[in-house]
Design an enzyme around this catalytic site. Sequence first.
Site, PDB file in Angstrom:
ATOM      1  CD  GLN A   1      -2.995  -4.464   6.256  1.00  0.00           C
ATOM      2  OE1 GLN A   1      -3.378  -3.566   5.416  1.00  0.00           O
ATOM      3  NE2 GLN A   1      -4.227  -5.353   6.122  1.00  0.00           N
TER       4      GLN A   1
ATOM      5  CE  LYS B   1      -3.920  -2.608   2.359  1.00  0.00           C
ATOM      6  NZ  LYS B   1      -4.647  -3.240   3.257  1.00  0.00           N
TER       7      LYS B   1
ATOM      8  CG  ASP C   1      -9.883  -0.058   4.798  1.00  0.00           C
ATOM      9  OD1 ASP C   1     -10.073  -0.715   3.484  1.00  0.00           O
ATOM     10  OD2 ASP C   1      -9.525  -0.762   5.826  1.00  0.00           O
TER      11      ASP C   1
END
Length: 302
Positions: free
Chosen positions: A97, A53, A120
């Site tokens: 995460q 990422k 997200d």
Amino acid sequence: MATILDGKAHADRMLESVRLGVEDRKAKGLRAPGLAVVLVGDDPASHVYVRNKSAACAKVGITSIEHRLNADTPQAVLDALIDRLNADSEVDGILVQLPLPKGLDSKEALHRISPAKDVDGFHPMNQGLLLEGLPGLRPCTPSACMSLLAHHGVDLKGLRAVVLGRSEIVGKPMALMLLEQHATVTIAHSRTKDLPGVCREADLLVAAVGRPGLVEGSWIKPGAVVVDVGINRIEDPALGQRIFAAEPRKLETLRSKGAVLCGDVRFGEAMLVASAVTPVPGGVGPLTIAGLLTNALMAANA
Ligand code: NDP
């Protein structure tokens, strides 16, 4: 033979569009979007994802700021960090995460992220906006799958779509996005009766289950489009023999390297029946990061 839907190529297109969006901000005198990535503990796969990422952010000009916490971090410390990031005007997007180490409540953490920074798309506010068909930050994997389907001109109107899997991060939002585009959607899961029969009705089959090679060629309607979200690492030679009968190269990799990545769909068998299939790796995997950075830009521009 089916067409291979190249996720990597589409991810590159999406990333280029983000890069141009970042350039556009800069041309207007605005700062680069800022993405805060919170990584708790030592899960090796999570470290790889976070590295990927950060590399993708660097490519498109997004500033990524990593926050690493020990596996034994108390929930209160994680919550306080999220509060700080919510209040930080340089941070447009926050990503925690997953999975979090034992003892930490991922729902609590995810619900704490400001909906405006929830890149997200997991916050109930954003999930609610999706349910209502309103704009908002949407889960990256399904929205990138939708982008891939649109790019390849798959007309979803009236199509019979079956989504295999009902998780909050893939299955459910994918089903809602397909419904929004006027597909007739069935969501199948572990309690579904006659799963092969249900799958065989699908003009579009999306598999997001996490079971290597579950979907056999005989489960696929001839001419269907197949999107394989599953990413599974297998090491078991007997399982490999069973699911890679039509994929000698995978079997060879498993033999020579001791492990191989595969999806939820038996790719070799699907290639003989479907009209288009995403491979694993190189299909949905790269799209997810592209979806994330698209959301980060959107959050910055909001
Ligand atoms: P979850 O484990 O949260 O959900 C799996 C779903 O599959 C559940 O709804 C479960 O049903 C269903 N299921 C499990 N076993 C079966 C079975 N034998 N038959 C029918 N349904 C079954 O997984 P995720 O949605 O998080 O992820 C799914 C897969 O996608 C994983 O391989 C994951 O690694 C991958 N993934 C890939 C991403 C990418 O970037 N490409 C991003 C996110 C995920 P039930 O609800 O009844 O238990």
